[in-house]
Design an enzyme around this catalytic site. Structure first.
Site, PDB file in Angstrom:
ATOM      1  N   ARG A 174      18.476  46.812 -69.722  1.00 12.00           N
ATOM      2  CA  ARG A 174      18.489  46.274 -68.356  1.00 12.00           C
ATOM      3  C   ARG A 174      18.439  47.403 -67.329  1.00 12.00           C
ATOM      4  NH1 ARG A 174      21.038  42.328 -71.199  1.00 12.00           N
ATOM      5  NH2 ARG A 174      19.831  40.382 -71.134  1.00 12.00           N
ATOM      6  N   ASP A 187      19.587  36.382 -80.547  1.00 10.47           N
ATOM      7  CA  ASP A 187      20.323  35.499 -79.644  1.00 10.47           C
ATOM      8  C   ASP A 187      19.382  34.850 -78.639  1.00 10.47           C
ATOM      9  OD1 ASP A 187      19.954  38.150 -78.587  1.00 10.47           O
ATOM     10  OD2 ASP A 187      21.216  37.574 -76.901  1.00 10.47           O
ATOM     11  N   GLU A 188      19.823  33.751 -78.093  1.00  9.95           N
ATOM     12  CA  GLU A 188      19.212  33.120 -76.926  1.00  9.95           C
ATOM     13  C   GLU A 188      17.684  33.055 -77.019  1.00  9.95           C
ATOM     14  OE1 GLU A 188      22.565  34.245 -73.567  1.00  9.95           O
ATOM     15  OE2 GLU A 188      20.955  35.696 -73.946  1.00  9.95           O
ATOM     16  N   TRP A 202      29.867  36.753 -80.514  1.00 10.99           N
ATOM     17  CA  TRP A 202      30.082  36.957 -79.078  1.00 10.99           C
ATOM     18  C   TRP A 202      30.415  35.682 -78.310  1.00 10.99           C
ATOM     19  CZ3 TRP A 202      27.213  35.046 -74.901  1.00 10.99           C
ATOM     20  CH2 TRP A 202      26.021  34.375 -75.219  1.00 10.99           C
ATOM     21  N   TYR A 221      33.900  41.726 -72.875  1.00 13.29           N
ATOM     22  CA  TYR A 221      32.673  42.017 -72.125  1.00 13.29           C
ATOM     23  C   TYR A 221      33.067  42.817 -70.884  1.00 13.29           C
ATOM     24  CZ  TYR A 221      29.033  39.428 -74.607  1.00 13.29           C
ATOM     25  OH  TYR A 221      28.098  39.018 -75.528  1.00 13.29           O
ATOM     26  N   ASP A 269      31.381  44.284 -68.607  1.00  8.90           N
ATOM     27  CA  ASP A 269      30.663  44.099 -67.342  1.00  8.90           C
ATOM     28  C   ASP A 269      31.303  42.990 -66.509  1.00  8.90           C
ATOM     29  OD1 ASP A 269      29.577  42.620 -69.615  1.00  8.90           O
ATOM     30  OD2 ASP A 269      28.226  41.680 -68.174  1.00  8.90           O
ATOM     31  N   TRP A 303      27.123  45.305 -70.897  1.00  9.94           N
ATOM     32  CA  TRP A 303      25.811  44.867 -70.426  1.00  9.94           C
ATOM     33  C   TRP A 303      25.572  45.451 -69.035  1.00  9.94           C
ATOM     34  CZ3 TRP A 303      23.008  42.918 -74.158  1.00  9.94           C
ATOM     35  CH2 TRP A 303      23.644  42.278 -75.241  1.00  9.94           C
ATOM     36  N   THR A 304      24.324  45.840 -68.749  1.00 13.12           N
ATOM     37  CA  THR A 304      24.094  46.665 -67.555  1.00 13.12           C
ATOM     38  C   THR A 304      23.193  46.012 -66.511  1.00 13.12           C
ATOM     39  OG1 THR A 304      22.235  47.828 -68.602  1.00 13.12           O
ATOM     40  CG2 THR A 304      24.441  48.788 -68.872  1.00 13.12           C
ATOM     41  N   GLU A 305      23.111  44.684 -66.486  1.00 12.02           N
ATOM     42  CA  GLU A 305      22.364  44.067 -65.396  1.00 12.02           C
ATOM     43  C   GLU A 305      22.847  44.593 -64.037  1.00 12.02           C
ATOM     44  OE1 GLU A 305      23.566  42.381 -67.959  1.00 12.02           O
ATOM     45  OE2 GLU A 305      22.334  40.641 -68.491  1.00 12.02           O
TER      46      GLU A 305
END
Length: 542
Positions: A144, A305-306, A372, A397, A399, A447-449
Site C-alpha cells: 500500500r 484473502d478477500e 485474522w 492490527y 494500524d 497495514w499501511t494504507e
C-alpha cells in the site's frame, strides 16, 4: 532489585541479582566459537560505535557459547565482576541473550555514535530465559505504501531488539506490486506505480493526486533476507493470489477478465481478480518459483484473502475450468486454485502460508493459516488439524487507532490500546491440548494504507509492539500495571534508537492528519461484521 532488571522487555523468565558489576572497557575482549562468528560480529557492530569498545577476539571479558541443554531460543546470561557469559541453545538463543545485554547497558549505548565516555557498567545478575512461542512475528505491508530498503532494515532491527523472529512481508496488493519477476517487466514498470493515493478512510473519497510507487530488485530482497537472518529473523514473503491482484492485472490484462485500467488508487477490495486459465496459473507458478529462489523460508505466503467471485460468475474461462474439474460452481474455484499452488510449493520443498479464508472449502494439507478474522478462525484451523498463527484484527492490527482522542492520525478500525494488545493471548480458550499445540504463535499486522512513511509506522507500532513482544515471549499470566511501570525506562531506549513512538500521554499536535480523516469503528460493530464474514467456516464443505 536494580531498576534495569525490572525494565527489561520482554520480561525474562527468571532474574536474580548477584553482587558486583562488570565494566565494559575499550580493552574488553569477546570470545566466541566458530558457530557464533556471526553473532559476535553483530554484537561488535551493535555496541562498538556508541561505547568505543571494539571487543577484539580474546579470552575473558564477554564469552559466547552454545549449550545444547538449553532450549533452542533460550539463553542464560551471567554478569559478574570478572566478565559476562552468554550461553544459548543455538546461535539464536545467544543472540537473544546479547539483546538482553544491550538493555542492561545505559540507553546511550544504543545510539549510532558516542555521546558519552562511560564507564559502561553492567549490573551483576543471572538471567535464565526462553520464549513461550516459536512464531513471534510482525507483518509489514509494503504494497500500500512502499518502504525503501533502509527503512525495512531498520524495522528488522527494531523487531529483533524485541526478540521477534518472523517478518511477514506483504509484497503485492491491488494498490501496488513491489517485486521484480524475471520475464515480467511490466509488473514493475506498470504494476509498481499508481497515479494517486487515497487520503484517509475510503468513506471520504479523497485523493492526493500524487503518483506513488517503488519496488524491490532481487538483490534488494536478498539483502533484506540476509540482514534479517543475521538477526535470527525469518522473512516470509507473501504475494496475494488470486484476489488483491489489480496491480498485476493492470500490468498484464490477459491475466484478468477484460480489465484494462490503472493500478488501484482506492483502498478496499478490488473486484478485478485473476482468471483461472492455464496462463494465469503458470504466472502464479513463475512468481512462486522466484520467491523460492530468493527466500529460504519453508513457508511461502499466497494470501488467499478477500477474493470476490463476481468476475468468475460471468467468465467463460472460469466456467470451462468448473466443468473440466467437475466443481460445483465458482465458489469452489479458489480452493481448487489454492490446492494447485500448494502442490507446486510442495515440489519445491515448501509449504503454503495463507490467510484464514483458505479454510473455506478445505485448506490444503500442510498449509499454515494466518488467522485474522477474529478468534474463531484460530479455533477452526487448529481443530481442522492445521498449524495456525493467531493475528486477529480485534487484538493485534497495529494500524488501528490507539485511543478515542480526536488527535489520533487517521483513526480507523476498532480502538486497540496498549493494554488491549498486552492482554492478547494467541491460544483461544476451549482448545484441547493437542489443538493448542498447533498454535505456532502470533504476529502483529501493520497495514499501511494510512502509514505513508517510516515515521508514521513508528507512531502506530510503538509502544504497542513492545506489549505484543512480551505477550508472545512470556507466560500467559501477565500484569499490565507491572508492565506499564517498566515501560518508561524502555521508552528511553526507543528514544536512543530514534523511534517516533506514540507518547503514553497521547498524540502530539503534529501527529494529527486533518487532511486524511479516518472512520472509527466500535468493537461491537466489528464483532458482528466478523461473525458474518466467517460464516464460510461454519458452512459444510460442498
Amino acid at each position: 532489585m536494580n531498576e534495569l532488571f525490572t525494565s527489561l522487555l520482554p520480561r525474562p523468565s527468571s532474574i536474580a541479582a548477584v553482587p558486583g558489576s562488570f565494566t565494559l572497557q575499550t580493552s574488553t575482549p569477546l570470545q566466541a566459537g566458530p558457530d557464533l562468528v556471526a553473532v559476535a560480529a553483530w554484537l561488535r557492530a551493535a555496541l562498538g560505535p556508541a561505547t568505543g569498545c571494539a571487543l577484539p577476539p580474546g579470552d575473558g571479558g564477554i564469552r559466547l557459547r552454545i549449550d545444547e541443554e538449553l532450549p533452542g531460543e533460550g539463553y542464560e546470561l551471567d554478569v559478574g565482576p570478572t566478565g559476562i557469559a552468554i550461553a544459548g541453545g543455538s546461535p539464536a538463543g545467544v543472540f537473544h541473550g546479547a539483546q538482553t545485554l544491550r538493555q542492561l547497558l545505559p540507553p546511550a549505548t544504543l545510539r549510532r555514535s558516542r555521546i558519552a565516555d562511560g564507564p559502561w557498567q553492567v549490573p551483576g545478575c543471572r538471567i535464565v530465559d526462553a520464549p513461550r512461542f516459536a512464531w513471534r512475528g510482525v507483518m509489514l505491508d509494503v504494497a500500500r505504501h512502499f518502504m525503501p530498503v533502509a527503512d525495512v532494515l531498520r524495522f528488522v532491527d527494531l523487531a529483533a531488539f524485541h526478540k521477534l523472529n518472523v517478518l511477514h512481508l506483504h509484497l503485492t496488493d491491488d494498490q501496488g506490486w513491489r517485486i521484480e519477476v524475471p520475464g515480467r517487466p511490466r509488473l514493475t514498470s506498470v504494476g509498481a506505480w499508481r497515479p494517486s493515493t487515497m487520503l484517509g478512510s475510503r468513506s471520504h473519497d479523497r485523493y492526493d493526486g500524487r503518483p506513488h510507487g517503488g519496488f524491490y530488485t532481487a538483490d534488494d530482497l536478498r539483502e533484506i533476507v540476509g540482514y534479517a537472518a543475521d538477526r535470527h529473523i525469518t522473512v516470509v514473503p507473501e504475494v496475494d493470489m488470486p484476489g488483491h491482484m489489480q496491480a498485476a492485472v493492470a500490468a498484464y490484462p490477459e491475466l484478468g477478465h477484460g480489465y484494462d485500467g490503472p493500478v488501484r488508487t482506492a483502498w478496499g477490495v478490488s473486484p478485478h481478480v485473476l482468471n483461472v486459465g492455464s496462463a494465469s496459473l503458470d504466472f502464479c507458478r513463475e512468481v512462486l518459483d522466484h520467491l523460492c529462489d530468493i527466500f529460504p523460508s519453508e513457508l511461502i505466503g499466497i494470501g488467499g484473502d478477500e477474493c470476490p467471485t463476481t468476475e468468475w460468475q460471468e467468465s467463460p474461462v472460469a466456467w470451462e475450468r468448473i466443468r473440466a474439474e467437475k466443481l460445483a460452481g465458482p465458489h469452489q474455484l479458489q480452493p481448487w486454485f489454492t490446492a494447485r499452488l500448494a502442490e507446486h510449493l510442495a515440489a519445491r520443498g515448501r509449504r503454503l502460508y495463507g490467510w484464514d479464508e483458505i479454510l473455506a472449502g478445505g485448506a490444503p494439507p500442510g498449509a499454515v493459516i494466518a488467522a485474522w478474522r477474529g478468534v474463531e478462525p484460530t479455533v477452526h484451523a487448529a481443530r481442522a488439524g492445521h498449524q495456525v498463527v493467531a493475528c486477529p484484527d480485534t487484538a493485534v492490527y497495529l494500524d488501528y487507532r490507539q485511543s478515542d482522542d480526536p488527535g489520533e492520525p487517521t483513526p480507523v478500525g476498532t480502538r486497540l490500546t496498549l493494554a488491549d494488545v498486552y492482554a492478547f493471548d494467541p491460544v483461544p480458550d476451549g482448545l484441547a491440548p493437542a489443538e493448542a499445540d498447533r498454535v505456532l504463535g502470533a504476529q502483529a499486522n501493520v497495514w499501511t494504507e494510512h502509514l505513508e512513511s517510516a515515521q508514521r509506522v513508528d507512531y502506530q507500532v510503538f509502544p504497542r509492539l513492545c506489549a505484543f513482544a512480551e505477550a508472545v515471549w512470556g507466560p500467559a499470566a501477565r500484569d499490565f500495571a507491572e508492565f506499564e511501570a517498566r515501560l518508561p525506562a524502555h521508552l528511553a531506549r526507543l528514544d536512543a534508537l530514534g523511534v517516533n513512538y506514540r507518547p503514553i500521554t497521547g498524540p502530539r499536535p503534529w501527529d494529527a492528519r486533518p487532511d486524511a480523516p479516518g472512520n472509527p469503528r466500535t468493537l461491537a460493530d466489528r464483532l458482528a461484521e466478523l461473525h458474518e464474514m466467517t460464516a464460510d467456516l461454519r458452512r459444510p464443505v460442498s
